[in-house]
Each structure stands twice: as structure tokens, then as C-alpha cells.
Design a protein around this motif. Structure first.
Motif, PDB file in Angstrom:
ATOM      1  N   PHE A 190      45.375 -46.932 -35.267  1.00 56.27           N
ATOM      2  CA  PHE A 190      45.195 -48.550 -36.326  1.00 56.27           C
ATOM      3  C   PHE A 190      43.666 -48.662 -37.625  1.00 56.27           C
ATOM      4  CE2 PHE A 190      48.261 -51.389 -34.234  1.00 56.27           C
ATOM      5  CZ  PHE A 190      48.302 -50.702 -33.249  1.00 56.27           C
ATOM      6  N   ALA A 191      43.056 -48.129 -36.884  1.00 55.57           N
ATOM      7  CA  ALA A 191      41.858 -47.688 -37.822  1.00 55.57           C
ATOM      8  C   ALA A 191      42.460 -47.161 -38.818  1.00 55.57           C
ATOM      9  CB  ALA A 191      40.557 -46.813 -37.487  1.00 55.57           C
ATOM     10  N   ILE A 192      43.053 -45.909 -39.066  1.00 52.18           N
ATOM     11  CA  ILE A 192      43.318 -45.627 -40.626  1.00 52.18           C
ATOM     12  C   ILE A 192      44.849 -47.233 -40.905  1.00 52.18           C
ATOM     13  CG2 ILE A 192      45.275 -43.649 -41.071  1.00 52.18           C
ATOM     14  CD1 ILE A 192      42.341 -42.515 -40.212  1.00 52.18           C
ATOM     15  N   SER A 193      45.077 -47.617 -40.184  1.00 47.84           N
ATOM     16  CA  SER A 193      46.078 -47.985 -41.067  1.00 47.84           C
ATOM     17  C   SER A 193      45.776 -49.623 -41.634  1.00 47.84           C
ATOM     18  CB  SER A 193      47.291 -48.920 -39.634  1.00 47.84           C
ATOM     19  OG  SER A 193      48.183 -50.217 -39.221  1.00 47.84           O
ATOM     20  N   LEU A 194      44.303 -49.640 -41.171  1.00 46.05           N
ATOM     21  CA  LEU A 194      43.734 -50.466 -41.678  1.00 46.05           C
ATOM     22  C   LEU A 194      42.516 -49.809 -42.806  1.00 46.05           C
ATOM     23  CD1 LEU A 194      42.962 -52.141 -38.227  1.00 46.05           C
ATOM     24  CD2 LEU A 194      44.450 -53.869 -40.366  1.00 46.05           C
ATOM     25  N   GLU A 195      42.294 -48.923 -42.612  1.00 44.29           N
ATOM     26  CA  GLU A 195      41.527 -47.814 -43.859  1.00 44.29           C
ATOM     27  C   GLU A 195      40.599 -48.399 -44.029  1.00 44.29           C
ATOM     28  OE1 GLU A 195      45.835 -47.422 -46.693  1.00 44.29           O
ATOM     29  OE2 GLU A 195      43.508 -48.350 -47.819  1.00 44.29           O
ATOM     30  N   LEU A 196      39.890 -48.710 -42.292  1.00 48.43           N
ATOM     31  CA  LEU A 196      38.186 -48.349 -42.531  1.00 48.43           C
ATOM     32  C   LEU A 196      37.829 -47.207 -42.468  1.00 48.43           C
ATOM     33  CD1 LEU A 196      38.300 -50.257 -38.268  1.00 48.43           C
ATOM     34  CD2 LEU A 196      39.419 -51.435 -40.699  1.00 48.43           C
ATOM     35  N   SER A 197      37.032 -47.531 -42.932  1.00 49.62           N
ATOM     36  CA  SER A 197      35.797 -46.837 -43.542  1.00 49.62           C
ATOM     37  C   SER A 197      35.302 -45.919 -41.808  1.00 49.62           C
ATOM     38  CB  SER A 197      34.205 -47.463 -43.972  1.00 49.62           C
ATOM     39  OG  SER A 197      33.866 -48.439 -42.434  1.00 49.62           O
ATOM     40  N   LEU A 198      34.350 -44.766 -42.252  1.00 46.15           N
ATOM     41  CA  LEU A 198      34.168 -44.229 -40.973  1.00 46.15           C
ATOM     42  C   LEU A 198      33.341 -45.137 -39.859  1.00 46.15           C
ATOM     43  CD1 LEU A 198      34.637 -41.586 -40.157  1.00 46.15           C
ATOM     44  CD2 LEU A 198      32.452 -40.663 -41.397  1.00 46.15           C
ATOM     45  N   VAL A 199      32.163 -45.871 -40.826  1.00 45.08           N
ATOM     46  CA  VAL A 199      31.658 -46.524 -39.379  1.00 45.08           C
ATOM     47  C   VAL A 199      32.564 -47.758 -39.204  1.00 45.08           C
ATOM     48  CG1 VAL A 199      29.259 -48.133 -39.037  1.00 45.08           C
ATOM     49  CG2 VAL A 199      29.586 -46.482 -40.957  1.00 45.08           C
ATOM     50  N   GLU A 200      32.899 -48.544 -40.300  1.00 42.79           N
ATOM     51  CA  GLU A 200      33.481 -49.320 -39.113  1.00 42.79           C
ATOM     52  C   GLU A 200      34.966 -49.079 -38.176  1.00 42.79           C
ATOM     53  OE1 GLU A 200      35.719 -50.532 -43.031  1.00 42.79           O
ATOM     54  OE2 GLU A 200      35.199 -52.509 -42.668  1.00 42.79           O
ATOM     55  N   THR A 201      35.448 -47.166 -38.418  1.00 46.40           N
ATOM     56  CA  THR A 201      36.131 -47.111 -37.781  1.00 46.40           C
ATOM     57  C   THR A 201      35.516 -46.735 -36.143  1.00 46.40           C
ATOM     58  OG1 THR A 201      37.509 -45.667 -39.687  1.00 46.40           O
ATOM     59  CG2 THR A 201      37.571 -44.362 -37.250  1.00 46.40           C
ATOM     60  N   GLU A 202      34.171 -46.258 -36.691  1.00 45.43           N
ATOM     61  CA  GLU A 202      33.274 -46.540 -34.728  1.00 45.43           C
ATOM     62  C   GLU A 202      33.267 -46.908 -34.826  1.00 45.43           C
ATOM     63  OE1 GLU A 202      30.294 -43.377 -36.472  1.00 45.43           O
ATOM     64  OE2 GLU A 202      31.139 -41.661 -35.658  1.00 45.43           O
ATOM     65  N   ASP A 203      33.023 -48.415 -34.971  1.00 48.80           N
ATOM     66  CA  ASP A 203      32.668 -49.569 -34.153  1.00 48.80           C
ATOM     67  C   ASP A 203      34.440 -49.823 -33.649  1.00 48.80           C
ATOM     68  OD1 ASP A 203      32.407 -51.866 -35.526  1.00 48.80           O
ATOM     69  OD2 ASP A 203      31.721 -52.122 -34.068  1.00 48.80           O
ATOM     70  N   MET A 204      35.162 -50.179 -33.934  1.00 46.58           N
ATOM     71  CA  MET A 204      36.455 -50.002 -33.158  1.00 46.58           C
ATOM     72  C   MET A 204      37.245 -49.453 -32.589  1.00 46.58           C
ATOM     73  SD  MET A 204      40.416 -50.239 -35.254  1.00 46.58           S
ATOM     74  CE  MET A 204      40.613 -52.102 -35.136  1.00 46.58           C
ATOM     75  N   LYS A 220      40.327 -57.791 -38.190  1.00 45.63           N
ATOM     76  CA  LYS A 220      40.923 -56.678 -39.690  1.00 45.63           C
ATOM     77  C   LYS A 220      42.017 -56.769 -40.125  1.00 45.63           C
ATOM     78  CE  LYS A 220      37.343 -55.218 -39.515  1.00 45.63           C
ATOM     79  NZ  LYS A 220      35.828 -54.759 -40.929  1.00 45.63           N
ATOM     80  N   ILE A 221      42.636 -57.507 -39.131  1.00 43.28           N
ATOM     81  CA  ILE A 221      44.551 -57.253 -39.646  1.00 43.28           C
ATOM     82  C   ILE A 221      44.366 -58.532 -40.900  1.00 43.28           C
ATOM     83  CG2 ILE A 221      47.198 -58.137 -39.463  1.00 43.28           C
ATOM     84  CD1 ILE A 221      47.200 -56.359 -37.054  1.00 43.28           C
ATOM     85  N   ASP A 222      43.961 -60.208 -40.328  1.00 38.57           N
ATOM     86  CA  ASP A 222      43.843 -61.225 -40.708  1.00 38.57           C
ATOM     87  C   ASP A 222      42.830 -60.594 -42.307  1.00 38.57           C
ATOM     88  OD1 ASP A 222      43.369 -63.486 -38.403  1.00 38.57           O
ATOM     89  OD2 ASP A 222      45.161 -62.248 -39.188  1.00 38.57           O
ATOM     90  N   GLU A 223      41.558 -60.200 -42.183  1.00 32.75           N
ATOM     91  CA  GLU A 223      40.588 -59.766 -43.294  1.00 32.75           C
ATOM     92  C   GLU A 223      41.342 -58.791 -44.099  1.00 32.75           C
ATOM     93  OE1 GLU A 223      36.614 -59.606 -40.636  1.00 32.75           O
ATOM     94  OE2 GLU A 223      36.597 -57.756 -41.790  1.00 32.75           O
TER      95      GLU A 223
END
Ligand code: APR
Length: 339
Positions: free
Chosen positions: A279-293, A238-241
């Protein structure tokens, strides 16, 4: 965690330097100034007498004497009038000048009171916002642990609007562990299938369904690869993406470098839930991606947990400012995001 909000008496803090909200004479006073002089003893006043005072917005340093802290950094905040007399710029300067001095004296840990928010009348929520903004900017470029020390929790508050919005969101979503266990377990196990296939009931339970994260034409073997990737692998991917550097990611997550290198070097590292969420917040993930992480770290967001609901509130609002989130978590007596 490089920036922490804690409830304490600053004279008790075992840090390299505590900051005093002084007046221009530097000869003591009430509030935190009085508390620090009482705890430090007469040696502090004697040294202050040699400094020739201090201008508003500036800072000077002395020894800590009988305090657990090695140094006291005296800074003079602005007296708040109506917010249009340059008060904000002077208050920002207090934090900046104090941090610069702390760095010059190789302090690794520093504790601030909420400068000007007492006798000098600066509204506490605005004073806290100034403190968080200046300190977090400083921490993007410097290694230090900084505490904002809130003395009287009662007086501490985030903005009324934000507080009531979050309280309402908690009421709407808080699932009492006993009465809605079935609903919660369905919610947590609902298949992550694209919306079109999901039954009405499941969409209800998931409240926010972010189909962007599950486009039907998603490349299947990339998806399969992601399913068994570890937390650490997903984090680095995710950091790369996102085109971020490692440092940008962990600083924005309010995580120190040492912990990040542990996660980076151990593919099976299992972080704590607050760390994974940071980290999920830092990467600004969506809720679904946050739950995945989270799932990859062995956790799930739960609606019977106020901490999780507050995180979900900020993600649903697209507000990824971890310091504002920590302010809100602190206001609701929850643990903070980060290590
Ligand atoms: N530890 C941490 N914070 C404290 C403590 C303590 N022991 N005592 C008070 N505070 C908090 C107050 O709750 C407030 O939020 O410090 C913040 C700053 O309040 P003041 O001490 O009144 O400082 P300030 O508003 O900057 O006014 C400075 O007051 O004490 C005099 O000599 C000082 O003239 C100067 C003026």
C-alpha cells in the motif's frame, strides 16, 4: 495477490487454465509445448487437430485432459529477430488474446509461461516486462489471479543493470544483524525530528531523510491526531489525500478486493508487512511516510533484511511500479509484495 511470479513447472499448476507457448500448427513441439502435451495425454493432440492451427499473436482454447488445469489456452508467440519486426506487438497480443479467452471461459486463475523466451529467442528480461505490463493493465479492469511461471530460475534474470544496482545498494546498506545491532537500533529509534535538529549521526543512520514529510510549520494537532491513527485510518486518509479511489489503490498495490474490504471495515486490522508495504508503494509514499505507515502496522524497515533494503532502493529511486519491484524481489529470492 492478482499477479504473482512463481517458480514451477506449469504442467503442475492447479489453475483454471494454463497457457501453452505453441507453434502455428498446434500439433506440439519441444519446450513447454512438449511438456504440456506429454502431461495432458493424447486427448489434447486429438482436439488440437480439429482447430486448424493458430496465427502468431492469436490464441485458441482446449480442454486440459490429464492436466490439473481445466483448460489449455494455446497461443503462438513471435520468433524474435532483432526487435524491429513487430515482435513486441505480437507478444503483447498473445497475452491479451489469452486473457480475453480466459475471461470468456470464466477462468479465475490463469498461469502463463514466458512466451517466446525459449526456442523463439525473445530476451527473457524483455519478455517478462511485456508479460507484466500487459497482465497488470488487464488486472486494473478485471478480477483474476494470474501467475507468471518461471521454469528455469537460472535462465530467469532481470536486466543486468538493475540487478547490479540493487546488489550494490544491498552491499552499501545491508547491516549484519550481529555486528551493527547498536547502529540499527539507533536508526530505527532515531527521533523523527526535522533535519535541522537531528544530530549528524542520526542523519547518517537514516541515509535518506525526507524533511518534506516533517515541515516545521506542520499543524501540530493534525500531527498528534495522525500519531494515534491506526494503519487502516492512515491508509484511508492517504487514499483521500492522493485523490485515488479504493479500487485504484488496492489494484495498484496488487492486493485483492476481499483483503482490502477487510482492512477498510476493521479500524484495528493489522496487515502483514508485505501488504503494508504494497500500500505504501501504491500510494507512492516517501520513505519517512512509509516508515510511519509500517509503524502503525507494528513493523519497521530494517537494514538487516534484504527485502526491506530492496523496497528502500525503489522508493529512493522514486520507482513505485510494484510489478517491477516484485520482479526484483523474485530475482533476489525474496517474498513478493502484496497479500
Ligand atoms: N513450465 C513452465 N515453463 C516452461 C516449461 C515448463 N514445464 N518448459 C519450458 N518452459 C519455459 C522456457 O524456459 C521458456 O522460458 O517456457 C518458456 C518458453 O519457451 P519455449 O517452450 O521454447 O517456447 P517459445 O520460446 O515460445 O518457442 C515456441 O518452441 O516448443 C516449441 O512448439 C513450440 O515451436 C514452438 C516453439
Amino acid at each position: 495477490m492478482p499477479l504473482e511470479i512463481v517458480r514451477n513447472d506449469i504442467t503442475k499448476m492447479k489453475v483454471d487454465a494454463i497457457v501453452n507457448a505453441a507453434n502455428e500448427s498446434l500439433l506440439g513441439g519441444g519446450g513447454v509445448d512438449g511438456a504440456i502435451h506429454r502431461a495432458a495425454g493424447s486427448g489434447l493432440l486429438a482436439e488440437c487437430r480439429t482447430l486448424g492451427g493458430c496465427k502468431t499473436g492469436k490464441a485458441k482454447i482446449t480442454g486440459g485432459y490429464n492436466l490439473p488445469a481445466k483448460y489449455v489456452i494455446h497461443t503462438v508467440g513471435p520468433i524474435y529477430n532483432d526487435g524491429n519486426q513487430g515482435e513486441k506487438a505480437l507478444l503483447e497480443s498473445c497475452y491479451r488474446e489469452s486473457l480475453t479467452l480466459a475471461k470468456e471461459y470464466n477462468c479465475e486463475t490463469v498461469a502463463f509461461p514466458l512466451i517466446s523466451s525459449g526456442v523463439y529467442g525473445y530476451p527473457k528480461d524483455q519478455a517478462l516486462k511485456v508479460a507484466i505490463d500487459v497482465i497488470s493493465d488487464f488486472l486494473l479492469e478485471n478480477e483474476m489471479t494470474v501467475y507468471i511461471v518461471i521454469f528455469d530460475k537460472a535462465a530467469y534474470k532481470i536486466s543486468e543493470k538493475l540487478f547490479s544496482d540493487i546488489a550494490e545498494f544491498i552491499d552499501d546498506n545491508y547491516v549484519d544483524e550481529h555486528t551493527n545491532y547498536r547502529r540499527e537500533s539507533i536508526r530505527m529509534n532515531a527521533p523523527m525530528a526535522p533535519c535541522a535538529k537531528r544530530k549528524k549521526a542520526d542523519v547518517d543512520f537514516l541515509e535518506i531523510c525526507d524533511c518534506k514529510a516533517l515541515p516545521l510549520e506542520e499543524d501540530l494537532d493534525a500531527k498528534l491526531k495522525q500519531i494515534d491513527e491506526s494503519f487502516s485510518q492512515m491508509l484511508l486518509r492517504k487514499i483521500d489525500e492522493k485523490g485515488m479511489t479504493d479500487a485504484e489503490c488496492y489494484k495498484k498495490a496488487n492486493i485483492d478486493r476481499k483483503l482490502f474490504s477487510k482492512i477498510r471495515s476493521d479500524i484495528h486490522y493489522k496487515p502483514s508487512k508485505p501488504t503494508a508495504l504494497a500500500f505504501a508503494i501504491s500510494l507512492e509514499l516517501s520513505l519517512v511516510e512509509t516508515e510511519d505507515m509500517l509503524r502503525k502496522a507494528g513493523f519497521a524497515l530494517s537494514h538487516s533484511n534484504k527485502f526491506d533494503i530492496i523496497i528502500e532502493y525503489f522508493i529512493s529511486k522514486g520507482n513505485y511500479n510494484i510489478f517491477e519491484i516484485n520482479e526484483a524481489l523474485f530475482a533476489f529470492d525474496q517474498s513478493l509484495l502484496g497479500a
